[in-house]
Design a protein around this motif. Structure first.
Motif, PDB file in Angstrom:
ATOM      1  N   THR A  83       0.854  -1.187   0.000  1.00 51.41           N
ATOM      2  CA  THR A  83       0.000   0.000   0.000  1.00 51.41           C
ATOM      3  C   THR A  83       0.887   1.232   0.000  1.00 51.41           C
ATOM      4  OG1 THR A  83      -1.592  -1.205   1.365  1.00 51.41           O
ATOM      5  CG2 THR A  83      -1.863   1.169   1.254  1.00 51.41           C
ATOM      6  N   ILE A  85       0.742   5.471   0.946  1.00 60.04           N
ATOM      7  CA  ILE A  85       0.055   6.656   1.447  1.00 60.04           C
ATOM      8  C   ILE A  85       0.928   7.849   1.081  1.00 60.04           C
ATOM      9  CG2 ILE A  85       1.063   6.476   3.756  1.00 60.04           C
ATOM     10  CD1 ILE A  85      -1.546   7.675   4.843  1.00 60.04           C
ATOM     11  N   PRO A 108      -3.007  -0.175  -3.834  1.00 62.82           N
ATOM     12  CA  PRO A 108      -3.847   0.739  -3.058  1.00 62.82           C
ATOM     13  C   PRO A 108      -3.088   2.029  -2.731  1.00 62.82           C
ATOM     14  CG  PRO A 108      -4.000  -1.484  -2.181  1.00 62.82           C
ATOM     15  CD  PRO A 108      -2.870  -1.482  -3.184  1.00 62.82           C
ATOM     16  N   TYR A 110      -3.587   5.716  -0.696  1.00 67.03           N
ATOM     17  CA  TYR A 110      -4.366   6.507   0.248  1.00 67.03           C
ATOM     18  C   TYR A 110      -3.871   7.946   0.230  1.00 67.03           C
ATOM     19  CZ  TYR A 110      -6.162   2.096   1.885  1.00 67.03           C
ATOM     20  OH  TYR A 110      -6.781   0.871   1.946  1.00 67.03           O
ATOM     21  N   ILE A 111      -4.792   8.856  -0.072  1.00 63.77           N
ATOM     22  CA  ILE A 111      -4.476  10.278  -0.122  1.00 63.77           C
ATOM     23  C   ILE A 111      -5.706  11.065   0.317  1.00 63.77           C
ATOM     24  CG2 ILE A 111      -2.700  10.143  -1.897  1.00 63.77           C
ATOM     25  CD1 ILE A 111      -4.733  10.793  -3.999  1.00 63.77           C
ATOM     26  N   THR A 112      -5.494  12.294   0.721  1.00 62.98           N
ATOM     27  CA  THR A 112      -6.614  13.156   1.090  1.00 62.98           C
ATOM     28  C   THR A 112      -7.312  13.660  -0.175  1.00 62.98           C
ATOM     29  OG1 THR A 112      -5.313  15.184   1.069  1.00 62.98           O
ATOM     30  CG2 THR A 112      -5.387  13.940   3.166  1.00 62.98           C
ATOM     31  N   ASP A 113      -8.508  14.216   0.003  1.00 62.56           N
ATOM     32  CA  ASP A 113      -9.233  14.780  -1.136  1.00 62.56           C
ATOM     33  C   ASP A 113      -8.436  15.892  -1.814  1.00 62.56           C
ATOM     34  OD1 ASP A 113     -11.379  13.051  -0.782  1.00 62.56           O
ATOM     35  OD2 ASP A 113     -12.514  14.480   0.447  1.00 62.56           O
ATOM     36  N   TRP A 116      -5.736  14.302  -3.862  1.00 57.17           N
ATOM     37  CA  TRP A 116      -6.369  13.687  -5.035  1.00 57.17           C
ATOM     38  C   TRP A 116      -6.649  14.745  -6.096  1.00 57.17           C
ATOM     39  CZ3 TRP A 116      -7.139   9.089  -7.172  1.00 57.17           C
ATOM     40  CH2 TRP A 116      -8.039   9.002  -8.243  1.00 57.17           C
TER      41      TRP A 116
END
Length: 131
Positions: A83, A85, A108, A110-113, A116
């Protein structure tokens, strides 16, 4: 929990590619008691096999090469990186994603809006890697 510091340098690494200060020059010449460092990134694991990559630095290939636990061991095409981040959209923290594109399954991310949004428009890494 295991934490591996993959890189601890600012953007460009150390020695900085375009710097000839006393420290950078000294590292290149071996006259300063310092070691070359790649750009900032860490890997975290609770089992020593599956790793969470925090920030994907442009140096990710060198970082994988220097850390056997991130190299392929289970399959022909494999990695210990399970994964990713990304803490922000800085180029020093996301361009390594381009190197992680050849994978049998989606990696996968994972990032903040806000991150993104940046990675979908200004530097459209998410579109480039959407497959």
């Amino acid at each position: 929990m295991k934490i591996r510091v993959l890189g601890s340098s600012a953007g460009g690494g150390f020695p900085q590619w375009n710097c000839n200060c006393r420290n950078c020059d000294g590292v290149r010449r071996g006259t300063v008691a310092a070691r070359a460092r790649t750009q900032s990134s860490i890997a975290v694991s609770d089992n020593g096999e599956d790793w969470l990559l925090v920030n994907a630095a442009p140096d990710i290939l060198a970082q994988i090469a220097a850390n056997p636990e991130l190299q392929p061991t289970r399959h022909v095409r494999d990695t210990g990186i399970a994964t990713v981040i990304v803490m922000d959209a800085q180029i020093d923290h996301v361009t390594g994603l381009l190197m992680l594109r050849e994978r049998g399954t989606p990696l996968p991310l994972y990032i903040t809006d806000a991150v993104w949004q940046d990675l979908s428009t200004g530097f459209p890494v998410t579109k480039i890697l959407s497959h």
